[in-house]
Enzyme design. Structure first.
Site, PDB file in Angstrom:
ATOM      1  N   GLN A 196      20.301  35.370  43.184  1.00 14.78           N
ATOM      2  CA  GLN A 196      21.044  34.234  42.631  1.00 14.78           C
ATOM      3  C   GLN A 196      20.368  33.703  41.372  1.00 14.78           C
ATOM      4  O   GLN A 196      21.026  33.457  40.359  1.00 14.78           O
ATOM      5  CB  GLN A 196      21.128  33.102  43.656  1.00 14.78           C
ATOM      6  CG  GLN A 196      22.155  33.289  44.746  1.00 14.78           C
ATOM      7  CD  GLN A 196      22.347  31.992  45.516  1.00 14.78           C
ATOM      8  OE1 GLN A 196      22.937  31.033  45.017  1.00 14.78           O
ATOM      9  NE2 GLN A 196      21.823  31.947  46.725  1.00 14.78           N
ATOM     10  N   HIS A 218      48.551  30.003  37.334  1.00 16.57           N
ATOM     11  CA  HIS A 218      47.985  30.720  38.475  1.00 16.57           C
ATOM     12  C   HIS A 218      46.453  30.640  38.480  1.00 16.57           C
ATOM     13  O   HIS A 218      45.821  30.723  37.432  1.00 16.57           O
ATOM     14  CB  HIS A 218      48.339  32.209  38.407  1.00 16.57           C
ATOM     15  CG  HIS A 218      49.746  32.546  38.746  1.00 16.57           C
ATOM     16  ND1 HIS A 218      50.807  32.174  37.948  1.00 16.57           N
ATOM     17  CD2 HIS A 218      50.274  33.249  39.784  1.00 16.57           C
ATOM     18  CE1 HIS A 218      51.927  32.647  38.494  1.00 16.57           C
ATOM     19  NE2 HIS A 218      51.633  33.291  39.605  1.00 16.57           N
TER      20      HIS A 218
END
Length: 233
Positions: free
Chosen positions: A222, A73
């Site tokens: 960022q 997954h």
């Protein structure tokens, strides 16, 4: 249409799908207490995704059978236990990559459980998980592709998790001191179970993949959170 970057809104997560690889490039989702408040059991109803463009190959629930790789997954089953529909969505093959069993069942399972403990203690988490490269080593040895070369075995599997306290206006609450956990693991069965050994910076993952992650944030934020390697225990 972009067959190597085909965006799919799966309601419970978002996928960038690669038709050429037969796997997602990345999957992203939001995790909060409502997602992990258990109302249903794990459904294990692996299935092909029928809504890909008609000419594309639909990876089957049996496409990894006998390969020595797990149906790994991206968005975990245990992150979507609020309803049967939510849990079943995680078992669609567009959410899967061929993952070495120890990588999937130990290293990544341990990190996924850790992120859920952060949620249980009053946080929410934005997660992006992806893979890149060709060639991994599963329980039956090395391979570069499965299912008659329709499914690429990635060489690396990565994740970025942005952790913020519960609240509203999430984007505005991410700052230069927000905790970001980035991990990049080799897709091999000899991997260590301790995911913390594979922590990197977001910029390291960007260099490896060519992606511009967390691009919705101001540049200064960022720069701060993407260049820092998490070291908290």
């Amino acid at each position: 249409m972009f067959p190597e970057n085909y965006l799919i809104d799966m309601k419970y997560y978002t996928v960038s799908y690669s038709n050429g690889r037969g796997t997602p490039n990345w999957v992203s989702w939001h995790l909060d207490a409502g997602n992990i408040t258990k109302k249903v059991e794990r459904r294990n109803d692996f299935a092909a995704f029928s809504d890909l463009p008609a000419s594309w190959y639909r990876v089957k629930n049996t496409s990894y059978s006998g390969s020595g790789f797990d149906r790994g997954h991206n968005c975990p089953s245990a992150d979507r236990v609020s309803s049967a529909e939510a849990n079943s969505s995680t078992f669609l093959m567009v959410n899967m990559v061929p993952q070495a069993p120890n990588n999937n069942q130990k290293t990544w399972n341990n990190m996924e459980a850790y992120l859920r403990t952060l949620v249980s203690s009053g946080n929410e988490v934005y997660v992006i998980m992806g893979s890149y490269g060709r060639g991994g080593t599963g329980s039956r040895g090395a391979a570069v592709a499965l299912d008659s070369n329709r499914v690429t075995v990635p060489s690396n599997i990565w994740k970025v998790a942005v952790v913020i306290p519960e609240g509203n206006n999430d984007l505005s609450r991410i700052s230069s001191t927000t905790r970001v956990i980035a991990v990049n693991t080799p897709n091999v069965n000899s991997i260590e179970p301790d995911w913390k050994k594979y922590r990197v910076s977001v910029r390291d993952i960007e260099r490896a993949t060519g992606y511009n992650l967390l691009s919705g944030l101001p540049g200064a934020v960022q720069d701060a959170i993407e260049t820092t390697k998490d070291s908290l225990e």
